[in-house]
Structure formats: structure tokens, C-alpha cells
Design a protein around this motif. Structure first.
Motif, PDB file in Angstrom:
ATOM      1  N   ILE A  45       0.692  -1.093   0.087  1.00 18.15           N
ATOM      2  CA  ILE A  45       0.000  -0.133   0.122  1.00 18.15           C
ATOM      3  C   ILE A  45       0.944   1.213   0.261  1.00 18.15           C
ATOM      4  CG2 ILE A  45      -1.679   1.312   1.351  1.00 18.15           C
ATOM      5  CD1 ILE A  45      -2.743  -1.204   2.461  1.00 18.15           C
ATOM      6  N   THR A  46       0.810   2.273  -0.937  1.00 10.28           N
ATOM      7  CA  THR A  46       1.286   3.464  -0.923  1.00 10.28           C
ATOM      8  C   THR A  46       0.538   4.365  -0.180  1.00 10.28           C
ATOM      9  OG1 THR A  46       2.191   2.882  -3.165  1.00 10.28           O
ATOM     10  CG2 THR A  46       2.439   5.026  -2.391  1.00 10.28           C
ATOM     11  N   THR A  47       1.065   4.746   0.881  1.00 14.00           N
ATOM     12  CA  THR A  47       0.224   5.843   1.838  1.00 14.00           C
ATOM     13  C   THR A  47       0.483   7.298   1.358  1.00 14.00           C
ATOM     14  OG1 THR A  47       2.251   5.731   3.290  1.00 14.00           O
ATOM     15  CG2 THR A  47       0.463   4.323   3.767  1.00 14.00           C
ATOM     16  N   VAL A  48      -0.480   7.969   1.185  1.00 14.49           N
ATOM     17  CA  VAL A  48      -0.395   9.107   0.645  1.00 14.49           C
ATOM     18  C   VAL A  48      -1.227  10.200   1.541  1.00 14.49           C
ATOM     19  CG1 VAL A  48      -0.085   8.580  -1.660  1.00 14.49           C
ATOM     20  CG2 VAL A  48      -2.274   8.827  -1.130  1.00 14.49           C
ATOM     21  N   GLU A  49      -0.770  11.661   1.342  1.00 11.65           N
ATOM     22  CA  GLU A  49      -1.894  12.725   1.757  1.00 11.65           C
ATOM     23  C   GLU A  49      -2.384  13.558   0.464  1.00 11.65           C
ATOM     24  OE1 GLU A  49       0.500  15.175   4.472  1.00 11.65           O
ATOM     25  OE2 GLU A  49       1.340  13.565   5.274  1.00 11.65           O
ATOM     26  N   ALA A  50      -3.030  12.667  -0.023  1.00 15.43           N
ATOM     27  CA  ALA A  50      -3.633  13.127  -1.547  1.00 15.43           C
ATOM     28  C   ALA A  50      -4.697  12.291  -2.020  1.00 15.43           C
ATOM     29  CB  ALA A  50      -2.462  13.004  -2.543  1.00 15.43           C
ATOM     30  N   PHE A  51      -5.232  12.506  -3.316  1.00 15.28           N
ATOM     31  CA  PHE A  51      -6.302  11.472  -3.645  1.00 15.28           C
ATOM     32  C   PHE A  51      -5.608  10.107  -3.838  1.00 15.28           C
ATOM     33  CE2 PHE A  51      -8.019  15.065  -6.440  1.00 15.28           C
ATOM     34  CZ  PHE A  51      -8.993  15.501  -5.632  1.00 15.28           C
ATOM     35  N   ASP A  52      -6.504   8.950  -3.541  1.00 12.26           N
ATOM     36  CA  ASP A  52      -6.431   7.810  -3.697  1.00 12.26           C
ATOM     37  C   ASP A  52      -7.220   6.922  -4.235  1.00 12.26           C
ATOM     38  OD1 ASP A  52      -8.518   7.493  -1.871  1.00 12.26           O
ATOM     39  OD2 ASP A  52      -7.452   6.651  -0.353  1.00 12.26           O
ATOM     40  N   ASP A  53      -7.158   5.485  -4.157  1.00 17.24           N
ATOM     41  CA  ASP A  53      -7.858   4.687  -5.041  1.00 17.24           C
ATOM     42  C   ASP A  53      -9.466   4.916  -4.930  1.00 17.24           C
ATOM     43  OD1 ASP A  53      -5.604   3.523  -5.976  1.00 17.24           O
ATOM     44  OD2 ASP A  53      -5.718   1.844  -4.830  1.00 17.24           O
ATOM     45  N   ALA A  54      -9.931   5.250  -3.509  1.00 17.81           N
ATOM     46  CA  ALA A  54     -11.277   5.322  -3.164  1.00 17.81           C
ATOM     47  C   ALA A  54     -11.493   6.876  -3.843  1.00 17.81           C
ATOM     48  CB  ALA A  54     -11.527   5.473  -1.601  1.00 17.81           C
ATOM     49  N   CYS A  55     -10.798   7.621  -3.614  1.00 18.37           N
ATOM     50  CA  CYS A  55     -11.164   9.106  -4.381  1.00 18.37           C
ATOM     51  C   CYS A  55     -11.659   9.061  -5.598  1.00 18.37           C
ATOM     52  CB  CYS A  55      -9.906  10.099  -4.042  1.00 18.37           C
ATOM     53  SG  CYS A  55      -9.736  10.355  -2.160  1.00 18.37           S
TER      54      CYS A  55
END
Ligand code: SF4
Length: 154
Positions: A45-55
Motif C-alpha cells: 500500500i502506498t500511503t499518501v496525503e492526496a487523492f487515492d484509489d477510493a477518491c
């Protein structure tokens, strides 16, 4: 199978009970959650503070930021940052799902959500705290050998 998830969604996946912003969003979230909860599956899992797969399946996704309401983008980014910091994870880094679940079970207690997820409209349903409680119970009831945290840059 590998996924991109924003910080606060690392907690949402434990509380998800089929509610969401639209049928497409619910379907996407359900498929992410199914993989997360499947103990036979492990992946990065690439963790982000941004849009992700759900977004990507969310009706509130704007061109550049979350448009769920006034101040929504700052709010979700703030939750992302708080959750990643709490778990000791970084933006843009890959981690094994199994390691993230262990960290979550070890480092997050249900009442932490009052701070980590402050002002989230889903918090009052109680399912998110319930999900974290269940995860911790499982980790304690079925202790597993803990491997070192594995990371991999994209
Ligand atoms: S409401 Fe905003 S942060 Fe949440 S899934 Fe939709 S676009 Fe992403």
C-alpha cells in the motif's frame, strides 16, 4: 492488487459497513476493504496525503482537491497527516498491508479517533471505533510473529 490509500482511509477501512457517497464509491470502497480484510492476501500500500484509489470513484473528487464541502480538502489532508504521523508512516512510501494492520492494532485505540478523525461526519456512527476495537482484539487474540517493517520506494 497493490493500492494507494490516503492516511485517514487507513482507518476508514476498518469501520466501513457499506455506507458511502454514491453507489460507485461504495462499490470501490467495498472492494478495497475486501482485500484489506482478507487475511490470505498481502500486498503493498502506498500511503499518501492526496487523492487515492477510493477518491477516484468519489463524486466529491474535484480536479485538484476534495470538494465534499467548504474546507473539506484541508480537513481530509489534516486527517491524513495526523494518521500517518500517528502510525509512523510517510507520504509516498510503500508498506506491506500486514505491517500497516499490525501498526494500526498496536498504535491506535478507539478513542484516538476523537482526535485523529475530529469533525469527520462518519465518526458519530460509532462503526469506526468498533472497527478499530475489533482489529485490536484480533491482533491480541491471534498474535502473529512480527516481521520488521518492510518498505519499498515506488
Ligand atoms: S470525500 Fe474527498 S477525501 Fe473522501 S473519498 Fe471523496 S474525494 Fe476522497
Amino acid at each position: 492488487m497493490d493500492k494507494v490509500l490516503r492516511g485517514h482511509h487507513l482507518l476508514c477501512v476498518h469501520g466501513f459497513r457499506g455506507m458511502g457517497y454514491s453507489p460507485a464509491f461504495i462499490e470501490k470502497m467495498a472492494s478495497i476493504v475486501k482485500d484489506i480484510r482478507d487475511e490470505k492476501k498481502d500486498f503493498f500500500i502506498t500511503t499518501v496525503e492526496a487523492f487515492d484509489d477510493a477518491c477516484m470513484a468519489c463524486p466529491h473528487k474535484g480536479a485538484a482537491e476534495c470538494e465534499a464541502g467548504e474546507g473539506a480538502n484541508e480537513h481530509v489532508l489534516g486527517m491524513d497527516a495526523k494518521v500517518l504521523r500517528h502510525l509512523g508512516l510517510q507520504h509516498g512510501q510503500q508498506y506491506l498491508k500486514s505491517d500497516i494492520l499490525k501498526l494500526t492494532a498496536e498504535k491506535v485505540v478507539p478513542d484516538d479517533l476523537d482526535t485523529l478523525c475530529a469533525n469527520c461526519s462518519w465518526l458519530s456512527y460509532g462503526v469506526c471505533k468498533e472497527g478499530i476495537a475489533n482489529l485490536r482484539k484480533k491482533d491480541i487474540d491471534e498474535p502473529k510473529k512480527k516481521p520488521a517493517l518492510q518498505t519499498s520506494k515506488k
